[in-house]
Design a protein around this motif. Structure first.
Motif, PDB file in Angstrom:
ATOM      1  N   LYS A   1     -97.133  -2.017  -2.932  1.00  0.00           N
ATOM      2  CA  LYS A   1     -97.096  -0.750  -2.189  1.00  0.00           C
ATOM      3  C   LYS A   1     -97.434   0.412  -3.121  1.00  0.00           C
ATOM      4  O   LYS A   1     -96.872   0.538  -4.209  1.00  0.00           O
ATOM      5  CB  LYS A   1     -95.719  -0.503  -1.582  1.00  0.00           C
ATOM      6  CG  LYS A   1     -95.617   0.823  -0.831  1.00  0.00           C
ATOM      7  CD  LYS A   1     -94.185   1.154  -0.449  1.00  0.00           C
ATOM      8  CE  LYS A   1     -94.094   2.459   0.348  1.00  0.00           C
ATOM      9  NZ  LYS A   1     -94.715   3.606  -0.300  1.00  0.00           N
TER      10      LYS A   1
ATOM     11  N   THR B   1     -91.650   6.168  -0.041  1.00  0.00           N
ATOM     12  CA  THR B   1     -91.189   5.902  -1.405  1.00  0.00           C
ATOM     13  C   THR B   1     -89.867   6.608  -1.636  1.00  0.00           C
ATOM     14  O   THR B   1     -89.745   7.813  -1.387  1.00  0.00           O
ATOM     15  CB  THR B   1     -92.220   6.385  -2.442  1.00  0.00           C
ATOM     16  OG1 THR B   1     -93.448   5.669  -2.263  1.00  0.00           O
ATOM     17  CG2 THR B   1     -91.715   6.161  -3.857  1.00  0.00           C
TER      18      THR B   1
ATOM     19  N   GLU C   1     -86.059   6.933 -14.862  1.00  0.00           N
ATOM     20  CA  GLU C   1     -87.087   6.632 -13.876  1.00  0.00           C
ATOM     21  C   GLU C   1     -88.386   7.389 -14.198  1.00  0.00           C
ATOM     22  O   GLU C   1     -89.485   6.823 -14.164  1.00  0.00           O
ATOM     23  CB  GLU C   1     -86.572   7.004 -12.484  1.00  0.00           C
ATOM     24  CG  GLU C   1     -85.363   6.200 -12.028  1.00  0.00           C
ATOM     25  CD  GLU C   1     -84.022   6.739 -12.531  1.00  0.00           C
ATOM     26  OE1 GLU C   1     -82.976   6.207 -12.119  1.00  0.00           O
ATOM     27  OE2 GLU C   1     -84.029   7.696 -13.339  1.00  0.00           O
TER      28      GLU C   1
ATOM     29  N   LYS D   1     -86.457   6.287  -7.154  1.00  0.00           N
ATOM     30  CA  LYS D   1     -87.207   5.401  -8.038  1.00  0.00           C
ATOM     31  C   LYS D   1     -87.963   6.173  -9.116  1.00  0.00           C
ATOM     32  O   LYS D   1     -88.417   5.587 -10.099  1.00  0.00           O
ATOM     33  CB  LYS D   1     -88.192   4.562  -7.225  1.00  0.00           C
ATOM     34  CG  LYS D   1     -87.543   3.580  -6.261  1.00  0.00           C
ATOM     35  CD  LYS D   1     -88.563   2.680  -5.614  1.00  0.00           C
ATOM     36  CE  LYS D   1     -89.172   1.699  -6.611  1.00  0.00           C
ATOM     37  NZ  LYS D   1     -90.048   0.706  -5.949  1.00  0.00           N
ATOM     38  N   TYR D   2     -88.116   7.501  -8.926  1.00  0.00           N
ATOM     39  CA  TYR D   2     -88.935   8.291  -9.857  1.00  0.00           C
ATOM     40  C   TYR D   2     -88.248   9.541 -10.386  1.00  0.00           C
ATOM     41  O   TYR D   2     -88.615  10.026 -11.457  1.00  0.00           O
ATOM     42  CB  TYR D   2     -90.254   8.683  -9.177  1.00  0.00           C
ATOM     43  CG  TYR D   2     -91.167   7.507  -8.968  1.00  0.00           C
ATOM     44  CD1 TYR D   2     -92.065   7.116  -9.957  1.00  0.00           C
ATOM     45  CD2 TYR D   2     -91.113   6.759  -7.796  1.00  0.00           C
ATOM     46  CE1 TYR D   2     -92.888   6.019  -9.782  1.00  0.00           C
ATOM     47  CE2 TYR D   2     -91.934   5.660  -7.606  1.00  0.00           C
ATOM     48  CZ  TYR D   2     -92.819   5.290  -8.608  1.00  0.00           C
ATOM     49  OH  TYR D   2     -93.631   4.189  -8.435  1.00  0.00           O
TER      50      TYR D   2
ATOM     51  N   THR E   1     -97.730   1.432  -8.345  1.00  0.00           N
ATOM     52  CA  THR E   1     -97.346   0.591  -7.217  1.00  0.00           C
ATOM     53  C   THR E   1     -95.975  -0.028  -7.440  1.00  0.00           C
ATOM     54  O   THR E   1     -95.489  -0.128  -8.566  1.00  0.00           O
ATOM     55  CB  THR E   1     -98.381  -0.526  -7.002  1.00  0.00           C
ATOM     56  OG1 THR E   1     -98.481  -1.302  -8.202  1.00  0.00           O
ATOM     57  CG2 THR E   1     -99.749   0.057  -6.664  1.00  0.00           C
ATOM     58  N   GLY E   2     -95.373  -0.460  -6.332  1.00  0.00           N
ATOM     59  CA  GLY E   2     -94.065  -1.104  -6.373  1.00  0.00           C
ATOM     60  C   GLY E   2     -94.131  -2.491  -5.780  1.00  0.00           C
ATOM     61  O   GLY E   2     -95.168  -3.168  -5.842  1.00  0.00           O
ATOM     62  N   GLU E   3     -93.037  -2.905  -5.181  1.00  0.00           N
ATOM     63  CA  GLU E   3     -92.961  -4.243  -4.604  1.00  0.00           C
ATOM     64  C   GLU E   3     -94.007  -4.405  -3.509  1.00  0.00           C
ATOM     65  O   GLU E   3     -94.266  -3.488  -2.729  1.00  0.00           O
ATOM     66  CB  GLU E   3     -91.559  -4.496  -4.044  1.00  0.00           C
ATOM     67  CG  GLU E   3     -90.478  -4.575  -5.112  1.00  0.00           C
ATOM     68  CD  GLU E   3     -89.118  -4.874  -4.516  1.00  0.00           C
ATOM     69  OE1 GLU E   3     -89.058  -5.181  -3.303  1.00  0.00           O
ATOM     70  OE2 GLU E   3     -88.128  -4.802  -5.259  1.00  0.00           O
TER      71      GLU E   3
ATOM     72  N   ALA F   1     -92.244   5.973 -15.493  1.00  0.00           N
ATOM     73  CA  ALA F   1     -93.490   6.310 -14.813  1.00  0.00           C
ATOM     74  C   ALA F   1     -94.488   6.943 -15.780  1.00  0.00           C
ATOM     75  O   ALA F   1     -95.677   6.581 -15.793  1.00  0.00           O
ATOM     76  CB  ALA F   1     -93.207   7.255 -13.644  1.00  0.00           C
TER      77      ALA F   1
ATOM     78  N   GLU G   1     -96.889   3.783  -4.436  1.00  0.00           N
ATOM     79  CA  GLU G   1     -95.687   4.606  -4.390  1.00  0.00           C
ATOM     80  C   GLU G   1     -95.888   6.025  -4.912  1.00  0.00           C
ATOM     81  O   GLU G   1     -95.288   6.968  -4.396  1.00  0.00           O
ATOM     82  CB  GLU G   1     -94.565   3.944  -5.197  1.00  0.00           C
ATOM     83  CG  GLU G   1     -94.083   2.645  -4.620  1.00  0.00           C
ATOM     84  CD  GLU G   1     -92.891   2.086  -5.374  1.00  0.00           C
ATOM     85  OE1 GLU G   1     -92.139   1.294  -4.793  1.00  0.00           O
ATOM     86  OE2 GLU G   1     -92.716   2.447  -6.570  1.00  0.00           O
TER      87      GLU G   1
END
Length: 499
Positions: A70, A162, A172, A166-167, A65-67, A176, A72
């Motif tokens: 959420k 997403t 990144e 970020k991944y 999850t993120g901010e 993860a 993701e």
């Protein structure tokens, strides 16, 4: 690496005109339903390393999850844990490379409890059905096994909305994967178990990055017992034969000699013997000649060209036309041109036939199209039919997320064109006096040349007394050869037991 799930956030629709007082209020979009992670288990039995073992196979989703909490990313792991559960047993976390490759290759090729049977002698895998067999070479007798498909590989995916940035990148991706490992350790009560981390190809790059995340990036360190590197690439400058980068030609030369030996273009007592001759020539007279550039004396050039021809099986005329610098792509096409064949990149034992015999480079890599269909069929059959995983997603054996990859490190050395993650391995070893490294290389692998791995791992800062190097008579995926699958398994089994 690219499938998206339709899980939209709230969407505010702009209005074309003011809303009248008596107009009905617009309905806001409903929040997307939370994804409930799917987990499937099977209790099975098999014989591994000569031991009859009951084990639990679990294929499940881990949601990152993120901010705002959420969801993701949905990460699929497949684990095999000996029963009854024993927290004192080692656990081995592994993945493949690419970036963009699912863990199918290591899981269905060498370490999982089942394997796909494809020809061992560098022939094409043909058409289905492909036999899925019990795998006595699995490491389940010495360690519990966890196969990880990072975001965008295998059945793992990013949810709608997403940002791939970020991944999809060096740091990144490592964050993860490290998070998934921490979650698995916590959920399974394995904080004090011996831990091994490893991968193949770009998976070795990932191992260096994940080791940094686990051992050196937070106060909540996860101690590691061993890093297992298979077909290693840590210093990417050696992959780029751009004008002026002579190192790329130096580290590839021993591979050319090994391939020429395999195909009968040069004579030597063994592949080990020709490889050692080529190493010494590459790091000595050949490197010296290349570094001299246009100042290279004619007599020295002639002597180097003659020895280069003897080691590679290429004519002196061709070597002269190439200015002593033959790229791997040209070599694949030129070595067996007189036979109308090309050789493989992943495994030079494989040969292919192009549309015609002219040209600079092969049409395709016969060592990849010679094996991929069997592995794709095997992982889908095993995960869906045997383990009961339910999804309409395609398993991404090789996806296209590499084109979106952020290859930059956030700070310090290693940014941009000169990327080298080997120092992270040295740092982890210096900070953990019991951390050991196992490195496996195939003689016939041009994707990650064995001399390049040796070069990366003998640099300053890497304790040499804790590095183990092993070699195999095949290529990038040495385990496609039956004898080398067994040898690789035995070598890693001994490495784990030696802790």
């Amino acid at each position: 690496m690219k499938h998206l799930l339709c899980a939209a956030a709230l969407i505010a629709l702009p209005l074309a005109a003011p809303v009248l007082a008596d107009a009905p209020a617009e309905k806001a979009s409903a929040p997307a339903a939370k994804i409930e992670p799917q987990v499937r288990t099977r209790d099975l039995v098999g014989t591994f390393g000569g031991q009859r073992i009951n084990y639990r196979a679990t294929i499940g989703e881990t949601i990152l999850t993120g901010e705002g909490d959420k969801q993701e990313a949905v990460i699929v792991t497949t684990s095999y844990v000996k029963q009854p559960r024993d927290p004192s047993r080692p656990v081995f976390f592994m993945y493949n490379g690419g970036p963009g490759s699912g863990s199918v290759w290591l899981q269905m090729g060498v370490f999982g409890p089942k394997r796909v049977a494809i020809p061992s002698d560098a022939r094409d895998d043909g058409a289905p059905p492909y036999p899925i067999l019990d795998n006595p070479d699995s490491l389940l007798d010495v360690a519990d096994l966890v196969f990880i498909d990072p975001p965008g590989t295998g059945f793992s995916y990013l949810t709608e909305g997403t940002d791939p940035k970020k991944y999809y990148g060096l740091e990144e991706d490592a964050k993860a994967v490290a998070q998934v490992i921490r979650r698995w350790i916590n959920d399974n009560g394995r904080w004090n178990s011996p831990k091994y981390l490893g991968g193949e190809s770009y998976g070795t790059t990932r191992t260096a990055m994940v080791a940094r995340e686990l051992e050196g990036r937070t106060f909540n360190d996860v101690g590691l017992n061993g890093l297992i590197l298979i077909s290693t690439i840590l210093d990417f400058a050696m992959r780029e034969p751009t004008p002026g980068n002579e190192l790329a030609y130096v580290v590839t030369l021993p591979n050319m000699a090994a391939a020429a030996y395999y195909h009968g273009k040069v004579q030597a007592p063994s592949v080990e013997a020709i490889a050692e001759e080529a190493r010494q020539f590459a790091i000595g007279p050949f490197a010296s000649a290349l570094l001299k550039g246009q100042a290279l004396p004619a007599a020295e050039r002639s002597a180097v060209r003659a020895e280069l021809s003897r080691l590679t099986g290429l004519s002196e005329e061709y070597l002269e036309q190439a200015n002593l610098r033959v790229t791997d792509q040209r070599f694949y096409k030129e070595l067996l041109r007189d036979r109308g064949l090309t050789i493989g990149r992943l495994d030079a034992r494989y040969t292919g036939t192009d549309y015609d015999n002219a040209g600079e480079t092969p049409d395709n890599d016969p060592s990849f199209y010679g094996i991929d269909a069997g592995y794709t069929a095997a992982i889908n059959s095993w995960a869906r039919e045997s383990l009961g995983f339910q999804t309409d997603r395609e398993y991404q054996s090789i996806s296209g997320i590499g084109g979106q990859w952020n290859w930059s490190l956030g700070s310090g050395w290693g940014r941009n064109a000169y990327l080298n993650v080997a120092p992270f391995i040295g740092q982890a070893m210096r900070q953990n006096s019991q951390l050991r490294v196992f490195n496996a290389q195939g003689w016939y692998d041009f994707a990650t040349p064995f001399f390049g791995a040796e070069y990366s791992l003998n640099r300053m800062g890497i304790p040499q007394d804790r590095v183990t190097l092993k070699y195999y008579d095949a290529g990038h995926m040495m385990y496609v050869r039956d004898e080398d699958r067994t040898k690789l398994s035995q070598d890693i089994r001994a490495f784990i037991r030696a802790r």
